[in-house]
Design a protein around this motif. Structure first.
Motif: not given
Length: 427
Positions: A109-120
Motif C-alpha cells: 500500500l505504501l509503495v503504490l501510494r508513493f507511485l500515485q504521488g509521483l505521477g500526480l
C-alpha cells in the motif's frame, strides 16, 4: 483554447480522482483492513500516514516530470504522469489485506501510494502550463482555471463512487470488496484521459525557448530558491483546509461524533461542488484585479474562519457542518482559483515546469501530508469541540498570509502599467 482547456480539465480530474479515492478510503476502511493489530486511533493514524506518503512523493514527481517538461516539452509530461497514476491506483484496488498476506499488505500500500504521488507531482505542472502558455495574457487566469476545476470534479467522482457503494452495500460487503471498485474504475478513466490528450499541441512558450536548461532543478535551486520556499509556504493553507474538510473530518465525525458515513460524504461533496463552481469566478476576478490581492483576501478569510468551522463540525448537525465546510472552501478557492496563472508567471519559461510544480507540491507536503495526522492527534486530546485543530489551521493560514505578502504581483496588465509609471517618473 476551449478544446485544450477541456482536455486539461478532464486529465486533472482523472488524476485527482485517483489521488482522492485513496484519501476517502483511508478515512473510512483502510485502518481496520491493513492495520488490524492497532487500536482504532492508531489504525486511523497509520492509514493517514500512508495517505501522507503520496504528498511526500509529489515534489519528487515534480522534479522528475519538471525536468522532462523543461527539456522535452509539456506534452510528454501529461502522458507519462497519467499512465503512472492510473496504473498504481488500479493496483491499490488489487492489494490483499493484512489477514491474507500479513505485513506485506501495508508495505505494498505504501509503495503504490508513493507511485500515485509521483505521477500526480508531474500532472499539475504539465496540465496548467500547457493551458497557461497557450492563453492570451489578459485572459490567462480564466483559461488556466480550467485545470483547477479538475480536482473538485475528481473529488466528486471519487466520493460519489464511495457514497454510492456505501449506501447500497452492507458494511461487510463494503469492507470485503466494495471499497476496491472505485480503484479499479481508475483504469477506464486513464484510458479516456490518454485519448483526450493524444491530440494536444505543444506549448508555444516552450517552442520559443532558444537555450534549454541543462539541469532545470539546479537552476531553480540556485536562482529561485526563495521564490520556491515562499510559494510552498503560501500554498500550504489551501492544502490544509482542503484535506481537513475532505479527509480528517470524515474520520473525526464518523468515529467521534457518530455521524453516518453517508451524511458526511454528502456534506463534503456538496461543499466541493460549490468550490468547483466558483473557481472560474475567482480566476476572472484575478484577471481584473490581480493575483496577489485575491490570495491575501482568501488567506485572511481562512484565518478568521477556522475556529468557527471546527465548532460547526462539532455540532454534528448536517446543515451546520455543510456551512462550515462551504465558507472554508470559498476562502480556499479565492486563493487557488488564481494560482494556476500566478505560479507560472513567477518563473521564466526555461525552468517554469520545474519551479512552479516544485513550489506547488512542496506546499502539499506542508499542508496536505501533515494535516490529517496532526488534526487526528490534536482532536484526540481535546473535548467534543476540537479547538486544537482550529488553532493549528489558523496558524497555517497566518504563515501562508505572510508568504503571500512577500510575493510580487504578476498580472500582465498591472505589471506593464507599473513599469510605465516608473519610467514616466524617472523620465
Amino acid at each position: 483554447m476551449l478544446r485544450l482547456a477541456a482536455a486539461s480539465l478532464a486529465g486533472t480530474a482523472i488524476e485527482f480522482y485517483d489521488f482522492f479515492v485513496y484519501g476517502t478510503a483511508a478515512a473510512l476502511v483502510l485502518g481496520p483492513l491493513f492495520f488490524p493489530t492497532f487500536s482504532p486511533l492508531a489504525g486511523t493514524l497509520a492509514a493517514f500516514a500512508t495517505f501522507g506518503v503520496g504528498f511526500v512523493a509529489r515534489p519528487l514527481g515534480s522534479v522528475l516530470f519538471g525536468h522532462i517538461g523543461d527539456r522535452h516539452g509539456r506534452r510528454p509530461v501529461l502522458v507519462g504522469s497519467l499512465l503512472l497514476t492510473g496504473a498504481s491506483t488500479v493496483a491499490v484496488g488489487c492489494v490483499p489485506t493484512y489477514d491474507t498476506i500479513g505485513v506485506a499488505a501495508p508495505v505494498l500500500l505504501l509503495v503504490l501510494r508513493f507511485l500515485q504521488g509521483l505521477g500526480l507531482g508531474g500532472e499539475w505542472g504539465g496540465a496548467v502550463l500547457l493551458t497557461a502558455e497557450h492563453a492570451p495574457a489578459d485572459r490567462r487566469g480564466l483559461w488556466s482555471s480550467f485545470p483547477q476545476v479538475g480536482p473538485p470534479v475528481g473529488f466528486v467522482l471519487a466520493n460519489g463512487a464511495m457514497l454510492t457503494l456505501s449506501a447500497t452495500l452492507t458494511d461487510a460487503q463494503f469492507a470485503a470488496w466494495g471499497w476496491r471498485v472505485p480503484f479499479w474504475a481508475a483504469g477506464v478513466l486513464a484510458v479516456v484521459g490518454l485519448w483526450l490528450r493524444s491530440s494536444l499541441t505543444e506549448s508555444p512558450s516552450f517552442l520559443s525557448i532558444d537555450d534549454y536548461a541543462r539541469v532545470p532543478l539546479a537552476e531553480v535551486v540556485r536562482d529561485h530558491w526563495r521564490l520556491v520556499l515562499l510559494t510552498a509556504g503560501a500554498l500550504a493553507v489551501g492544502y490544509a483546509i482542503f484535506y481537513a474538510v475532505t479527509t480528517w473530518s470524515l474520520a473525526y465525525a464518523t468515529e467521534r461524533l457518530g455521524v453516518s458515513r453517508t451524511v458526511m460524504l454528502t456534506c463534503v461533496m456538496a461543499a466541493v461542488v460549490m468550490k468547483g463552481t466558483l473557481t472560474p469566478l475567482a480566476a476572472v476576478l484575478g484577471d481584473r484585479y490581480g493575483r496577489r490581492p485575491l490570495c491575501l483576501i482568501g488567506c485572511a478569510a481562512a484565518a478568521l474562519w477556522m475556529f468557527p468551522m471546527v465548532a460547526l463540525l462539532a455540532t454534528g448537525a448536517p446543515l451546520l457542518i455543510f456551512l462550515g465546510f462551504l465558507v472554508a472552501l470559498v476562502a480556499f478557492v479565492t486563493m487557488f482559483g488564481v494560482i494556476a496563472a500566478y505560479l507560472p508567471e513567477l518563473y521564466e519559461p526555461r525552468v517554469r515546469c520545474t519551479g512552479a510544480a516544485v513550489g506547488y507540491n512542496l506546499g502539499g507536503v506542508l499542508g496536505g501530508a501533515l494535516t490529517p495526522i496532526v488534526a487526528t492527534a490534536l482532536a484526540e486530546q481535546g473535548g467534543r469541540v476540537p479547538w486544537g485543530v482550529g488553532a493549528y489551521l489558523t496558524g497555517v493560514a497566518l504563515l501562508s498570509l505572510g508568504c503571500f505578502a512577500l510575493l510580487p504581483e504578476t498580472r500582465p496588465v498591472r505589471v506593464r502599467a507599473a513599469k510605465a509609471e516608473a519610467e514616466a517618473a524617472a523620465g
